[in-house]
Every structure is written in structure tokens, then in C-alpha cells.
Design an enzyme around this catalytic site. Structure first.
Site, PDB file in Angstrom:
ATOM      1  N   GLU A   1       0.863  -1.185   0.000  1.00  0.00           N
ATOM      2  CA  GLU A   1       0.000   0.000   0.000  1.00  0.00           C
ATOM      3  C   GLU A   1       0.894   1.229   0.000  1.00  0.00           C
ATOM      4  OE1 GLU A   1      -3.593   1.925   2.733  1.00  0.00           O
ATOM      5  OE2 GLU A   1      -2.389   0.289   3.531  1.00  0.00           O
TER       6      GLU A   1
ATOM      7  N   ASP B   1      -7.665  -3.819   8.044  1.00  0.00           N
ATOM      8  CA  ASP B   1      -6.674  -2.741   8.046  1.00  0.00           C
ATOM      9  C   ASP B   1      -6.060  -2.637   9.439  1.00  0.00           C
ATOM     10  OD1 ASP B   1      -5.075  -0.758   6.969  1.00  0.00           O
ATOM     11  OD2 ASP B   1      -6.537   0.844   7.213  1.00  0.00           O
TER      12      ASP B   1
END
Length: 406
Positions: A143, A294
């Protein structure tokens, strides 16, 4: 032992007294497993005249496919973005702990970091199956750092990158290698990103759009070049606007190539996304919703300060902030918690809640031929749950790897 007409001497396990999630419905059926895979009982009886060597009484439990978490940054004090000589041991520790939350496979996620971190961390972890040792690794989710400075969230600006030399070269320079990489999150408005999206997609890597100020047409262009995921919808992107809905508009876009689905990650922890926003997304595009945690270092840790990648973070209640700010930096929610919250907040069915954490992520990663469902021939990575969707036991390849209270 199976009868002598059986094609295999391997023991057969029969799960009885259960409701199994198959074809989008909970069905009162037994589940049969041999050599780590789900068996077709009809073939077993009629072709092989085989029978069960072992029965597991599920006491009325739901049996669902094991959860797949495609965005998890760490947990229990471990941060996957911290370079060390032994990244594997921290990763294994988290892999073992998440079994109790029903996760049987995951994508360890690295947030924006300097190139030397990727060069050190990536070669140390290979894609591997799960087992008693912990959940399986499906490949890294990288990411950043090719994301928007404006929507960096908790990512350190110093290490953000753009595509200087026209794309894939920059990727290789920063990451060092794409072996064992499953997902890359990037901002599609960055110059040169389209060729990168195309190249990564052709290599079988899932391209996700996120941490971005892209407008809808930039997002659609990326999807037309192969992007198929949105990283934590609504978070770190332009808010929905009726004249240009931005990345969020992909959920109802008519520019998605035929036969393609755009999936979107949703942090259903009750903090990152208001329940009304969660409901809007789910009702607009239920088939694309993928629950992600997450989760960060601090999942499973006490209140106070901890590290995430290159940042110091602070846990206050259920919130995790970049220390000294009110910027959210990931969640401390577990996957089973997200599934329960999603069901309650969206009003969806039990089946939909379970599939958002199993079938949909498997479809996103292109592995639904073997994971994310209870079809005959699929991997027997399964979980037993009560009606409130609390995890009672976790199995990988048909072997019990965690049981509540044991």
C-alpha cells in the site's frame, strides 16, 4: 479405513449437525473432507463406497469458509513494515493469533516505506499454506508509496513516490521484486500510472486504487487497464460529489468492462465508516464488498503509544491515531468483529456478511476455484460459528487449528 473400492486410503472426516454456507445459502448438510479438500459425498458413496473415519459433531454450528484478510498491517505488537533480520517470526506470530478470529489466509500489508525496507522485508516471506502454525500467506499487499500526498492519511510523506521513468521501472526500483506480491495500492491520477496498472495486472497482481484524489474518469481508466479493487472505500479519497463522484463512483459506473467486477475494501469497525455510508455502498454494489481489518500493530495491545511503519501511533479507546493528531491510521478491529458489525450495521443476511469476508476476497484475488467457498474440491479451510457469528473453531485443510476454550 475406507472400503477397498475407495480411490484413497486417506482418512475421511464428516462434519455433522451443522448448517453449511454453500451457493449463498445456509443449508442443513454434512461436510465431508479428505486430504485437505471438500468431498462430494455422492461420489464417495456411489463411486467409492467410502465412509467417514471420523465424525465431528458441530452441535448446530454454522460452517463457513475461513476468512481472508487482504489488508492487515500487523497486530499484537508486530508491524509488518518494520524491517528486521527475522520478519518471518513476527509474521508467524500474527498468523497464529488471527486463527482465533476465523482468518485462515491473509495478505500481510506494508505501508509506504523507503526502498530499503521493501528490499529487506519482501524476500523474507514466501506465499505459503496455513496450518497449525497459523493462517496461510497469499502474498503481500503493498500500500504505497505511489500514492497522493494530499490523501496520504497515516503514510509518511517523505517516502511517497511518483512514476519518474514511466512506470514499472520505478516499481522494481522501490520494491526490488514482485515475487510473492498479491496486491499493489496506487493512486491512478499519478502520471504514468496507466502503464503500471496494465503491467501489474498482466503479471497477475491485483491493482487497487486508493490514497488518491482521482476523479471518476481517471478511476474508470485504471479499471479499463486492469485495476479491480478500491482500498478502504471512502477513506483517503475524495468524498462523493454528485457532479464527480470520484473513485466512489466506480460502484455504479457504466464504464466497467463487461464481465468484470470492481471490488472495494470496507473497514467495518464502526469508526472508519459511518453505518449509513456502509449501507449506501452495500446497497449500491453488494457483490463487490470485501471486509478488511486494516489492522495495525496495536490490534490486541493495550492503550497508549506504538509504532506503525515509520510513524508513532496512539490508541485511545477503539481509535488508533497518528500520535498528536486526529488522523486515523488503521484499525484495531479483528475480522470476526468486522463481520458482526457489518451484519448489524447493514442489516444484511448472515450469508452476505460471511461471504464479504471469504468468497469476495477470494474472487478479488482470483483464487475462488480453491478458497472462499465450500464447493467440492475447494480447500477445507473452514470455521465453525454460533448464530451471533462468534468463532467456535478454525480448521485449515480439514485439520483443527484453533478451538474456543482449548
Amino acid at each position: 479405513m475406507p472400503s477397498n473400492k475407495s480411490v484413497s486410503d486417506a482418512p475421511i472426516t464428516q462434519f455433522i449437525n451443522c448448517r453449511i454456507l454453500r451457493d449463498h445459502q445456509l443449508q442443513r448438510e454434512d461436510l465431508w473432507v479428505r486430504e485437505g479438500k471438500i468431498l462430494d459425498p455422492e461420489k464417495l458413496f456411489f463411486d467409492e463406497q467410502g465412509y467417514a473415519d471420523k465424525r465431528v459433531d458441530c452441535e448446530g454450528s454454522i460452517i463457513a469458509p475461513g476468512f481472508i484478510d487482504v489488508q492487515i498491517n500487523g497486530g499484537y505488537g508486530i508491524d509488518f513494515s518494520q524491517a528486521s533480520e527475522d520478519v518471518g517470526s513476527g509474521l508467524s506470530f500474527v498468523a497464529k493469533k488471527i486463527l482465533e478470529h476465523g482468518v485462515t489466509s491473509f495478505c500481510p500489508t506494508l505501508v509506504t516505506s523507503p526502498p530499503d525496507v521493501y528490499h529487506k522485508v519482501l524476500p523474507q516471506v514466501k506465499v505459503h499454506d496455513g496450518g497449525k502454525h497459523g493462517a496461510g500467506v497469499l502474498g503481500f499487499h503493498l500500500e504505497g508509496p505511489f500514492i497522493s500526498a494530499e490523501k496520504k492519511g497515516a503514510h509518511p510523506e517523505t517516502f511517497l513516490r511518483t512514476f519518474q521513468t514511466g512506470g514499472i521501472q520505478d516499481i522494481m526500483e522501490v520494491y526490488g521484486s514482485l515475487d510473492n506480491v498479491a496486491v499493489v495500492t496506487l493512486a491512478p491520477e499519478l502520471a504514468g500510472s496507466q502503464s503500471v496498472v496494465k503491467e501489474l495486472s498482466q503479471r497477475g497482481i491485483t491493482v487497487s486504487l486508493g490514497h488518491s484524489v482521482a476523479n471518476l474518469s481517471q478511476a474508470e481508466g485504471a479499471v479499463q487497464h486492469g485495476a479491480s479493487f478500491i482500498t478502504h472505500l471512502f477513506n483517503a479519497m475524495l468524498p462523493f460529489h454528485h457532479r464527480d463522484p470520484g473513485i466512489v463512483g466506480l460502484l455504479t459506473s457504466d464504464q466497467i468492462p463487461a464481465g468484470r467486477t470492481v471490488y472495494y475494501g470496507m473497514i467495518a469497525d464502526g469508526i472508519h465508516t459511518n453505518p449509513a455510508a456502509l449501507r449506501i455502498a452495500h446497497r449500491a454494489h453488494p457483490a463487490g464488498l470485501v471486509l478488511v481489518t486494516d489492522a495495525i500493530t496495536a490490534m490486541g495491545l493495550p492503550q497508549g503509544r506504538h509504532t506503525l511503519g515509520q510513524q508513532v501511533i496512539e490508541i485511545q479507546g477503539l481509535h488508533a491515531y497518528v500520535a498528536g493528531t486526529k488522523t486515523l491510521c488503521g484499525s484495531i478491529a479483528t475480522m470476526d468483529m468486522c463481520v458482526r458489525h457489518f451484519r448489524q450495521a447493514s442489516g444484511c443476511s448472515v450469508e452476505e456478511a460471511l461471504e464479504a469476508a471469504s468468497l469476495h476476497p477470494a474472487q478479488l484475488l482470483g483464487i475462488s476455484d480453491k478458497k472462499g467457498n465450500l464447493n467440492y474440491g475447494s480447500h477445507a479451510d473452514v470455521i465453525l460459528l454460533d448464530d451471533a457469528l462468534n468463532i467456535k473453531a478454525t480448521y485449515i485443510s480439514g485439520e483443527e487449528v484453533w478451538k474456543k476454550g482449548s
